[in-house]
Design a protein around this motif. Sequence first.
Motif, short mmCIF file in Angstrom:
data_model
loop_
_atom_site.label_atom_id
_atom_site.label_comp_id
_atom_site.label_asym_id
_atom_site.label_seq_id
_atom_site.Cartn_x
_atom_site.Cartn_y
_atom_site.Cartn_z
N THR A 127 -2.45 29.42 61.24
CA THR A 127 -3.33 29.18 60.09
C THR A 127 -3.43 30.41 59.19
O THR A 127 -3.41 30.31 57.96
CB THR A 127 -4.74 28.78 60.57
OG1 THR A 127 -4.65 27.62 61.41
CG2 THR A 127 -5.66 28.51 59.40
N THR A 129 -0.84 30.93 49.04
CA THR A 129 -1.87 29.92 48.91
C THR A 129 -3.02 30.40 48.06
O THR A 129 -3.65 29.60 47.34
CB THR A 129 -2.38 29.52 50.33
OG1 THR A 129 -1.26 29.18 51.15
CG2 THR A 129 -3.33 28.36 50.25
N LYS A 138 -7.88 22.94 52.97
CA LYS A 138 -7.38 23.97 53.88
C LYS A 138 -8.50 24.87 54.36
O LYS A 138 -8.57 25.26 55.54
CB LYS A 138 -6.33 24.80 53.14
CG LYS A 138 -5.51 25.70 54.03
CD LYS A 138 -4.58 24.87 54.92
CE LYS A 138 -3.67 25.80 55.74
NZ LYS A 138 -2.87 25.02 56.70
#
Length: 593
Positions: free
Chosen positions: A396, A404, A359
């Motif tokens: 994003t 996250t 990511k």
Amino acid sequence: MEEMEEELKCPVCGSFYREPIILPCSHNICQACARNILVQTPESESPQSRRASGSGVSDYDYLDLDKMSLYSEADSGYGSYGGFASAPTTPCQKSPNGVRVFPPAMPPPATHLSPALAPVPRNSCITCPQCHRSLILDDRGLRGFPKNRVLEGVIDRYQQSKAAALKCQLCEKAPKEATVMCEQCDVFYCDPCRLRCHPPRGPLAKHRLVPPAQGRVSRRLSPRKVSTCTDHELENHSMYCVQCKMPVCYQCLEEGKHSSHEVKALGAMWKLHKNQLSQALNGLSDRAKEAKEFLVQLRNMVQQIQENSVEFEACLVAQCDALIDALNRRKAQLLARVNKEHEHKLKVVRDQISHCTVKLRQTTGLMEYCLEVIKENDPSGFLQISDALIRRVHLTEDQWGKGTLTPRMTTDFDLSLDNSPLLQSIHQLDFVQMKMAWFAFDPGSAHSDIIFSNDNLTVTCSSYDDRVVLGKTGFSKGVHYWELTVDRYDNHPDPAFGVARANVMKDVMLGKDDKAWAITEGGITKGATIGVLLDLNRKNLTFFINDDQQGPIAFENVEGLFFPAVSLNRNVQVTLHTGLPVPDCYSSRASIA
């Protein structure tokens, strides 16, 4: 006869009696020792002053004498006259026999007379060193006590029996060992002297020659001189005074203090008392025999205690080792859980690292692309893609904001070992009288072909040959009962069930050697239940099949340390059931017995 030796020793000097006299309390003492322990009493307590005062009490009356007995004070180690206020205390000593005795108050005067004839100080008192009763001597002194001729004779015979081999009495130089004794000549001869001095001819041919030992016995049995009266030394004892319980002479009966007493013939009383002593000895002999048997029993108990101690220690070590093995197995299980948790945590963190890395790489690429787009000077071209880029950047950013950046796993292990109950149980571990025992089969001592399952409660075998497996726990006392159920029984095998020693052979059927006791046949089929009852209190072994007792008692005299045992092959599988009560039928019979 060696046990009798202490009876023949004086309580004062510790040596064999020499010229023993009999005190009124029936104890004996050497004449010389009696003189050594004489103590002078105050003048006011002399026999003459007592008679003058009209007391009229005999000098031999112990009911009165006990009131003025010498006593030994255990704490101070000193003795004194309990009834004489003016008498100084006299330190007491111990004889070689451990009896407390009193030294004389003053050194005895030098004299060439024997102890019995030598004069004694006025108002002398003697205390028995055994019973501590005291007696004030009269004018006769020590001559007033009778001599124990019987004790002298017993000591003579005892010393003769302990002496060396008898020697010839006619050898001129070094006497040789005697081979015979002539009863008529009363002489011991060696062979050369017998042929020279006692030829078997003429008048000597009628003499009786006996072995030296037999001659020694005949000498012992020779009559000794008759004891004389203590009051009248020229008179022999001829009667027995029943009231005073002592032999007396005719002169005592005519003019002495025994004139009004009941007397009986000396020979008749001698036979009567010998008969009474013999009867008393019969009872004492029975007690001595019982004591000897009791000593044998105690010595056997010592050996049995030593054997049981070794067996019990082995059983204790085996039980503690079983606990240690169980703890080690549980330790391995807990470590496996810790390792599993460890691998799970690492996997989650590593997966998150991989996902976050991908990511971040995508985000970094988007950022670099946007920066390059911002550098472009073409307004129309920028506006064509700016809306889409702005949406991607916001999307994003939103993706990074949904947890996250939060770790999915903590570094701590959410496990806490609760060992306090186990530690408490270990601290409370102690010996109790076992009523029921729980145990399993022992993989450590079993044959390698034995297969275990069900927490070592179920066993079978990989071989067609019989193999032996033992229980984890051994028994050396108490009553214990367990059962085994037959789970599989194919092709008519011969399993055996019972008990065995720890060193039983493991590769043959149970009971084939002298280290096992087992049942091998009789109603054993699939589904059958075999009960084994080991009664070490009564030392027997009993078997049950489907709750039916197989005979009264299978084995008796079962002693020592035993382990539950089974032998089987691959056609049999059995399961062990423990912690069971004793069958009611056996308990009721045991209570009746």
